[in-house]
Design a protein around this motif. Structure first.
Motif, PDB file in Angstrom:
ATOM      1  N   UNK A 296       7.486  13.226  41.524  1.00 18.97           N
ATOM      2  CA  UNK A 296       7.564  14.368  40.613  1.00 18.97           C
ATOM      3  C   UNK A 296       6.572  14.197  39.460  1.00 18.97           C
ATOM      4  N   UNK A 297       5.940  15.309  39.085  1.00 14.47           N
ATOM      5  CA  UNK A 297       5.006  15.316  37.958  1.00 14.47           C
ATOM      6  C   UNK A 297       5.504  16.351  36.952  1.00 14.47           C
ATOM      7  N   UNK A 298       5.992  15.851  35.825  1.00 10.79           N
ATOM      8  CA  UNK A 298       6.725  16.660  34.854  1.00 10.79           C
ATOM      9  C   UNK A 298       5.849  16.896  33.632  1.00 10.79           C
ATOM     10  N   UNK A 299       5.666  18.181  33.285  1.00 11.10           N
ATOM     11  CA  UNK A 299       4.872  18.515  32.102  1.00 11.10           C
ATOM     12  C   UNK A 299       5.612  18.093  30.835  1.00 11.10           C
ATOM     13  N   UNK A 300       4.845  17.531  29.897  1.00 19.42           N
ATOM     14  CA  UNK A 300       5.461  17.018  28.675  1.00 19.42           C
ATOM     15  C   UNK A 300       4.468  17.079  27.522  1.00 19.42           C
ATOM     16  N   UNK A 301       5.016  17.105  26.319  1.00 17.23           N
ATOM     17  CA  UNK A 301       4.192  16.954  25.123  1.00 17.23           C
ATOM     18  C   UNK A 301       4.242  15.497  24.673  1.00 17.23           C
ATOM     19  N   UNK A 302       3.229  15.098  23.908  1.00 16.03           N
ATOM     20  CA  UNK A 302       3.156  13.733  23.408  1.00 16.03           C
ATOM     21  C   UNK A 302       3.034  13.735  21.890  1.00 16.03           C
ATOM     22  N   UNK A 303       3.595  12.717  21.287  1.00 13.18           N
ATOM     23  CA  UNK A 303       3.349  12.441  19.876  1.00 13.18           C
ATOM     24  C   UNK A 303       3.314  10.940  19.682  1.00 13.18           C
ATOM     25  N   UNK A 304       2.603  10.523  18.644  1.00 13.27           N
ATOM     26  CA  UNK A 304       2.489   9.105  18.373  1.00 13.27           C
ATOM     27  C   UNK A 304       3.743   8.591  17.674  1.00 13.27           C
ATOM     28  N   UNK A 305       4.337   7.550  18.247  1.00 12.85           N
ATOM     29  CA  UNK A 305       5.457   6.886  17.608  1.00 12.85           C
ATOM     30  C   UNK A 305       5.012   5.575  16.989  1.00 12.85           C
ATOM     31  N   UNK A 306       5.948   4.851  16.456  1.00 16.57           N
ATOM     32  CA  UNK A 306       5.630   3.580  15.794  1.00 16.57           C
ATOM     33  C   UNK A 306       5.057   2.568  16.771  1.00 16.57           C
TER      34      UNK A 306
END
Length: 395
Positions: A339-349
Motif C-alpha cells: 500500500x502507498x498512502x498519501x501523507x503530509x510531512x512536518x519536521x519533528x524534533x
C-alpha cells in the motif's frame, strides 16, 4: 498478481539505453553524461594568489622589513620577470605568482609608499598561494559517465575546458490517454464526461524525470482508435497508456493493442493504488499501461515510469529512495497488497512526522497535490500505533 519489486525488475530488464548525442555545455544541466569528462588542463594552471597583496620571499618578509616593489601582476597579466632578495610584486586575487616568490604578503599587513612596501606582519612560506593543479591536473577524470549533471557539474566541465559534452538522448515517452468520457482541459465536456488530467500530469512527470513527452490525441473506447494511437507512438522509446487496463467491458487497451502485436509480460500488481498495471511490447516498442484513476497513475509513475526513464537515460534505475518517518496518528493493519498512502510531512524534533490523509480514494487529485510523501506499507503489515516508524517516499 506479482510484487512491486518483481514488476519493476521486469520493466527495467525490458528497456534499452537511448543513443548518445553531443550538446552545448549550456544545455547539459539535467542530462545524463555518456562519456567521462577529463580535464584538458590543470586548474589552476600555475601558482596563483588567493588574496590581494604582494608576492615576496618569506625570508625577506619579516615585520619591519622594507621591500622594493618592482612591478605588478593583475589577473591575466603575469609579471615577466622573477623576484630576488628584498623585492616584491603587487598581486591581486588570481594573479600568477612570479618565480622566486614563495608566499603572499596580504595588503592589509603592509604599507606601500614611494615604490617601497613595509611589512607590518611577518609572513610564513607558502601562505595564500593556490598551487598549480590544486583543484585538478590535466587528464584527471572530473565527472564519471552515468551521472545526471547538476549546475555544479556544468561549472566543473567548463573549468576543464569542455564547450560540448556527450550525453544520452532524452527518452521519448509517448502518452496515450484512453476513454470516451475524457476531454482535454478547455474543451467541451460531453454528457457524463470528465476532464483528462493524466496526460498533462504524466507529461510534466516525464519532463521532470529527464524524458521528452509526446502527448498523443485521446483514444476513445474503440479498438480502432486505440490501435491508431499505438501507430502514432512509433518512433518513441516507450509508450505509456492510461485507462482501459482493467477488466470492464469497455477496458479495451489490451485487445486494441493486440491488433498491433502486443506481447504482454505481466498484468496486475499486488499494490494499492495501481493494481491494473501492465507491461509488454509492441514489436520493438515497450509499453507501460497505467491505470486510469489519476492517483493510481501517478503512484505507478513514481514506482515504474521514473525508474524506466532513468534506465533508458543511462542510469541504473531501481526503486525510488526511501526515508523514515514517525506517524502522528495510528493506522489499521494492511491487507495482502503493498500500500502507498498519501501523507503530509512536518519536521519533528527527531526527524519527519507523517500524517496520512483520512480519505485515500484514488480519484482525489487534491490530496495528491497536497501530499509530501507516500507511506509504503508492506503486505499484511500489522496495525501501527501513533509514533510508529514507517518508510516514506518523498514527493
Amino acid at each position: 498478481m506479482i510484487s512491486v519489486d518483481e514488476a519493476r525488475g521486469q520493466v527495467l530488464a525490458g528497456l534499452q539505453v537511448t543513443g548518445r548525442e553531443t550538446v552545448p555545455l549550456a544545455n547539459a544541466c539535467g542530462r545524463v553524461l555518456a562519456v567521462p569528462v577529463t580535464a584538458r588542463l590543470a586548474q589552476p594552471p600555475a601558482d596563483v594568489s588567493a588574496m590581494d597583496g604582494y608576492a615576496v620571499r618569506a625570508a625577506d618578509a619579516v615585520q619591519g622589513a622594507r621591500l622594493s616593489v618592482i612591478g605588478e601582476a593583475p589577473a591575466g597579466h603575469p609579471f615577466a620577470g622573477s623576484i630576488g632578495p628584498g623585492q616584491a610584486v603587487r598581486l591581486f586575487t588570481g594573479s600568477f605568482v612570479p618565480p622566486g616568490a614563495d608566499t603572499v604578503l596580504l595588503q592589509e599587513d603592509a604599507t606601500e609608499a614611494d615604490g617601497t612596501v613595509t611589512v607590518n606582519e611577518s609572513c610564513v612560506a607558502a601562505k595564500h598561494i593556490r598551487r598549480a593543479g590544486q583543484d585538478f591536473t590535466a587528464g584527471a577524470e572530473l565527472i564519471a559517465a552515468g551521472r545526471r549533471l547538476t549546475a555544479r557539474d556544468v561549472g566543473l566541465a567548463a573549468a576543464g575546458n569542455h564547450p560540448w559534452l556527450q550525453v544520452y538522448r532524452r527518452p521519448r515517452i509517448a502518452i496515450l490517454a484512453t476513454g470516451d468520457e475524457i476531454s482535454l482541459p478547455g474543451e467541451a465536456i460531453g454528457p457524463g464526461g470528465i476532464v483528462s488530467s493524466n496526460a498533462h500530469m504524466l507529461a510534466a512527470f516525464v519532463t521532470a524525470a529527464g524524458g521528452e513527452p509526446m502527448v498523443l490525441p485521446i483514444a476513445g473506447d474503440d479498438l480502432a482508435a486505440i490501435s491508431a494511437g499505438a501507430d502514432a507512438a512509433r518512433g518513441a522509446d516507450l509508450l505509456v497508456t492510461t485507462g482501459g487496463a482493467s477488466v470492464g467491458v469497455y477496458d479495451l487497451v489490451q485487445p486494441g493493442l493486440q491488433a498491433r502485436g502486443l506481447a504482454l509480460d505481466f498484468w496486475k500488481i499486488a499494490m494499492r493504488p495501481g493494481k491494473p498495471l501492465m507491461f509488454g511490447r509492441l514489436e520493438s516498442l515497450p509499453l507501460l499501461g497505467l491505470p486510469g484513476n489519476p492517483v493510481s497513475a501517478y503512484v505507478c509513475a513514481v514506482l515504474f515510469l521514473g525508474p524506466a526513464i532513468a534506465r533508458m537515460s543511462g542510469q541504473p534505475g531501481g526503486a525510488p529512495e526511501t526515508e523514515r518517518a514517525r506517524l502522528t496518528v495510528a493506522m489499521k493493519a494492511n491487507e495482502h497488497r503493498e500500500d502507498y498512502v498519501r501523507a503530509t510531512l512536518e519536521r519533528g524534533e527527531h526527524g519527519w512526522l507523517a500524517t496520512p490523509f483520512s480519505v485515500q480514494d484514488s480519484g482525489m487529485l487534491s490530496t495528491l497535490a497536497r501530499a509530501d510523501a507516500l507511506i509504503r506499507r508492506p503486505p499484511h503489515q500489522e496495525a501501527l500505533a501513533e509514533g510508529a516508524e514507517v518508510e516514506i517516499l518523498r514527493l
